[in-house]
Structures are given as C-alpha cells and as structure tokens.
Motif scaffolding. Structure first.
Motif, mmCIF file in Angstrom:
data_model
loop_
_atom_site.group_PDB
_atom_site.id
_atom_site.type_symbol
_atom_site.label_atom_id
_atom_site.label_comp_id
_atom_site.label_asym_id
_atom_site.label_seq_id
_atom_site.Cartn_x
_atom_site.Cartn_y
_atom_site.Cartn_z
ATOM 1 N N TRP A 12 0.821 -1.206 0.000
ATOM 2 C CA TRP A 12 0.000 0.000 0.000
ATOM 3 C C TRP A 12 0.859 1.261 0.000
ATOM 4 C CZ3 TRP A 12 0.509 3.484 3.982
ATOM 5 C CH2 TRP A 12 1.022 3.016 5.189
ATOM 6 N N PRO A 421 -9.261 -8.732 -8.919
ATOM 7 C CA PRO A 421 -9.176 -10.141 -8.494
ATOM 8 C C PRO A 421 -9.480 -11.127 -9.609
ATOM 9 C CG PRO A 421 -10.331 -8.842 -6.850
ATOM 10 C CD PRO A 421 -10.145 -7.955 -8.036
ATOM 11 N N SER A 433 -2.058 -12.577 -3.389
ATOM 12 C CA SER A 433 -3.362 -12.060 -2.974
ATOM 13 C C SER A 433 -3.228 -10.951 -1.928
ATOM 14 C CB SER A 433 -4.238 -13.189 -2.434
ATOM 15 O OG SER A 433 -3.606 -13.831 -1.341
ATOM 16 N N SER A 434 -2.252 -11.086 -1.012
ATOM 17 C CA SER A 434 -2.067 -10.059 0.026
ATOM 18 C C SER A 434 -1.666 -8.727 -0.577
ATOM 19 C CB SER A 434 -1.012 -10.517 1.031
ATOM 20 O OG SER A 434 0.229 -10.748 0.380
ATOM 21 N N VAL A 437 -4.771 -7.206 -2.600
ATOM 22 C CA VAL A 437 -5.755 -6.573 -1.723
ATOM 23 C C VAL A 437 -5.310 -5.171 -1.335
ATOM 24 C CG1 VAL A 437 -6.800 -6.662 0.567
ATOM 25 C CG2 VAL A 437 -6.716 -8.729 -0.827
ATOM 26 N N GLN A 438 -4.030 -5.011 -1.055
ATOM 27 C CA GLN A 438 -3.520 -3.683 -0.693
ATOM 28 C C GLN A 438 -3.613 -2.717 -1.872
ATOM 29 O OE1 GLN A 438 0.170 -3.632 1.802
ATOM 30 N NE2 GLN A 438 0.046 -5.853 1.644
ATOM 31 N N GLN A 440 -5.747 -2.942 -4.276
ATOM 32 C CA GLN A 440 -7.171 -2.657 -4.417
ATOM 33 C C GLN A 440 -7.601 -1.533 -3.483
ATOM 34 O OE1 GLN A 440 -8.836 -6.870 -4.065
ATOM 35 N NE2 GLN A 440 -10.422 -5.816 -5.218
ATOM 36 N N ASN A 441 -7.207 -1.651 -2.239
ATOM 37 C CA ASN A 441 -7.624 -0.663 -1.244
ATOM 38 C C ASN A 441 -7.096 0.725 -1.570
ATOM 39 O OD1 ASN A 441 -9.031 -2.578 0.243
ATOM 40 N ND2 ASN A 441 -7.284 -3.060 1.560
#
Length: 467
Positions: A12, A421, A433-434, A437-438, A440-441
């Motif tokens: 992130w 995803p 995936s980890s 997700v970051q 994405q956020n």
C-alpha cells in the motif's frame, strides 16, 4: 547477483508513493506544458523551446544523480541495471516508430496523460489508440518478431534485459568513480542542446531575469528529483526509474474482461501474459491525470477541448487515434517510451537509453513533418467543403463538466479495483493475494479522493471565489 532492495515496505505504501508522485508530476506537467511533442513543434519552428530546456535539464539532473548515488554506493550497481530493458535492433526500430507516433498523436507519454487530465479530446483518442495498438502488438508482432527471445538474448547487437553490460559504468571495472564520471559526462552532453536553445531564446526574447522558480533549469531540476526519488524508493524491488506504457497498455485488459475476453490467458502466450495486471506505475499514470485535472480545475482552465475550429476537427482526432496505435507498437517493440526509454534510459546511464535516443529523435522529426502535412491537407478539405463546426464553448456549465469528469474518473479507479481479483486469477503472471488486496484498497482510496476533491473544488469555486 540479484537485486538488493534498499527499503522494505508494504504494497500500500507503493500505491501511495507513486500516487503522490503522479499528482505532483501531473500538476507540474499541466502548469509548465511539459510535453516533447509541444517542445518539438517549438524547436522546429523557432529553433528553441523552454519546454525542451526543462525536459533536458530534468534528464541531466537525474543522470547525474544516478552517477552520484551509485558511485558512493548509496544505491548498488545491481539496482541500477537489474530491471533495465535490454538493447538491440528492436530498440532502434521501436523508438523511431514511437517518436513518429507521438507526433501524430499530439502528445508524448507524459504529455498525453496530463493533457487528458485537462480535457484535450485528441489525447483521449490517442489513449484509446494506444490501447488498441498494444493489443495489436501483443499478438502478431510480439510473436512474429520473436521479441520474447530477443529481449533475453545476448548476441550481436542485442543486450538481454537486466544485463550489467547495459549499465555503462559497469564496463569500466570495479572502480566506482567511473559511475560519477559517466554521470557527469551524460549530464554535460544532455545539457548542451538545452544551452543552445537558451542562447537562441535569449536572442528572440526580452532579456529579463525573472524569478528563479520560473527558470526552465529550476523547473527541470524538480522533474529530475522526481526521477531520483523513484530510483531510490524502488531500488531492488522493480524497475526503479519511471515508465508508463505498460500500465496504459493494461487498460485493454480492464476494458475487455467484462465482455469475457481474457488477453492474459495462460494457454495463449502473448505480451499480456508476461506482465502482471497492475504495477506501481499504474498508480503513477492515473494520478498524473488526476493531478493535471486538479490543477486545471483549481485554475479554471479545465474544459472539454476540441481541436481548433480552423482545423478539420474530425481529421485531427483520427490522426491522433492512429498516432496512438503507432506509438504503442513502437514503445512495446523498444520496451520503452519518452519516459521509460528516453528519460529513464539516459538517467540509468545505459546503452539502452543511448540507442533509444538515436532512434527516437529522428522519429519525432519525421513525425513532425508527417503531422504538419496531414493536418494541412485535412484542413484544406474542410475549407473546400460545407463542413459546419459547432462551438464547444458556452453550451454547458464548466463547473458541472469539472464535477462530472472527476466523478467518472473516480468511478473508473474504483471499477479497476473491483475488477483486479478476477483478472489476476486468470493471469499468467500472478500477484500475491495479500499484495493485490492492498493495491485494491489504495485504488479505492484514490477513486474516492478523486470524487471528493471534485466536489471540493466545485464548492470552493462556486461559493468562495465568487463572493
């Protein structure tokens, strides 16, 4: 030896860092009209260009910075070349095609982004053309020229991706002082044409000193520091200079996947299967557009900007669209563009950057003459017809258009975030995936920011500045 990361940080942070870097670059690009296409038109017509002075100063400062940082082991040699594209006949060919294409498209890679953010319709179509051109490249051209092999081959006139030989100081032995020397030489040689332009400019303009912050050499230094910031931040993690063609090309995936078209299919090897669905520079390119939009909205200069009414508007848009297709093909063949090849390549003190420049500059000159002739021919057809043009001013509220653009752009970012995803699950180059997700956020956050800042600017201009 593998890359040696300088810093450890979560994904992130990458999204925030390159997002902020993009906003700063977008604001500066819009304010100072940083674009090689505009600069080339000025040089061809006037023999000087403040914009080119800014561009060349930025490249010179960043090249000197890389020389200093590697000479004093702040950044290891390996991080300067490990992710650098290779060089060969394809670099020369692709850079010429790319240079030709940007002149037709009316925007270099960076210029195309900030111009899109301030409302230039031709550059919207240039981006669409580039997306299509990337798809065209990914299938018949990528495989037909066997570029996957060439990019990773050390043969005559071919240096593989990541080969240390590509980093010029490496070829002078272990004495690190050579990195500083090469950096100084690069900076000096790159500044020579800028100083020539300055001399010509002084002969035609009034001799006033002006404020330091208005000097093209000061502004260029800021751009150079942006590149150096990226070089240090990402050293050892990924291509730590700057690049924009790959993330723009990936928009093809985002747009086509909802229709069931999977460009990065594991069973159908092509260029899309060699890159992940999102990278650090995805945040950079998107936020350059947003930064330019924020600047234009804040200054009241954002508008839907059609080509001049004195030209053939339809023809200008078509030319830009075709230019986008051509420049995408050229950039992908060369593995670089005006940012990732010309600026980053020279900054990285690489053979890749030298070869790219040798092809790129003649390409822009050829493209300049091609554009001038095509545009003039198209305008003559307009004058000889009963073509009726519409006035794009006054038929809508500029403040409303500002708001709509900001909302649509924010929704685009949010849409990409939700689509990632499913794209990643079928991609040949999978992101953890980890990490996804970051990413994405952060995209969701930037999307919401785009919408909120649009409302904020609208409110300030409507209720504060008009009092």
């Amino acid at each position: 030896m593998g890359p040696l990361p300088l810093f450890n940080y979560p994904a992130w942070v990458i999204g925030l860092f390159y997002g902020l870097l993009g906003i700063i670059a977008g604001i500066m690009g819009a304010k100072y009209t940083y674009c090689i296409v505009v600069a080339t038109h000025q040089v061809m017509g006037l023999k000087y260009s403040k914009i080119y002075e800014i561009i060349l100063t930025g490249i010179a400062v960043s090249a000197l910075g890389v020389g200093i940082l590697t000479a004093f082991h702040v950044v290891p040699y390996v991080d300067a070349y490990y992710f650098m594209p290779g060089a060969g006949w394809y670099t020369l060919l692709g850079s010429f095609i790319f240079g030709f294409g940007i002149m037709l498209g009316n925007g270099c890679m960076f210029g195309m982004l900030w111009k899109s953010g301030v409302g230039y319709v031709v550059n919207w179509f240039e981006i669409i053309g580039m997306i299509i051109g990337t798809v065209i490249f990914a299938y018949p051209i990528f495989d037909g020229l066997k570029l996957g092999k060439w990019w990773n081959t050390n043969e005559f006139f071919s240096i593989a991706n990541g080969n240390p030989v590509n980093f010029i100081p490496y070829n002078f032995g272990s004495f690190s002082g050579f990195a500083l020397l090469i950096g100084i030489i690069f900076a000096f040689v790159i500044l020579l044409p800028a100083l020539w332009m300055r001399k010509n400019r002084k002969e035609f303009e009034e001799r006033n000193k002006g404020a330091l912050y208005q000097s093209p050499y000061f502004i260029g230094t800021i751009f150079g520091l942006i590149m150096i910031g990226s070089f240090i931040f990402a050293a050892g993690h990924f291509f730590n200079y700057l690049g924009v063609t790959t993330p723009i090309g990936l928009f093809s995936e985002y747009l086509l996947r909802p229709f069931g078209i999977n460009l990065a299919s594991k069973g159908d090897p092509n260029w899309f299967s060699t890159v992940p669905v999102i990278s650090a520079f995805t945040f950079f390119i998107l936020m350059v557009i947003l930064g330019a939009f924020i600047y234009a909205s804040s200054t009241g200069t954002f508008d839907i900007k059609l080509p001049s009414r004195t030209t053939n508007r339809v023809a200008e848009i078509v030319i830009a669209f075709i230019g986008g297709i051509i420049l995408a093909i050229g950039a992908r063949i060369a593995q670089g563009c005006s940012v990732g090849g010309f600026w980053s390549g020279l900054t990285g003190l690489s053979i890749f950057g030298l070869i790219f420049t040798v092809g790129f500059i003649p390409g822009t000159i050829a493209g300049y003459y091609a554009y001038v002739n095509l545009s003039s021919w198209a305008a003559s057809l307009k004058r000889n017809s009963n073509n009726i043009t519409t006035n794009n001013k006054g038929s809508y509220s500029k403040t409303l258009v500002n708001l709509i653009f900001g909302i649509i752009f924010g929704l685009l970012l949010i849409g990409i975030a939700f689509e990632l995803p499913s794209l990643n699950s079928d991609a040949a180059s999978i992101i953890k995936s980890s990490v996804l997700v970051q990413y994405q956020n952060v995209l969701l956050g930037w999307g919401i920011f785009s919408i909120l800042v649009s409302f904020l600017i609208l409110s300030i201009r409507k209720f504060v500045l008009r009092r």
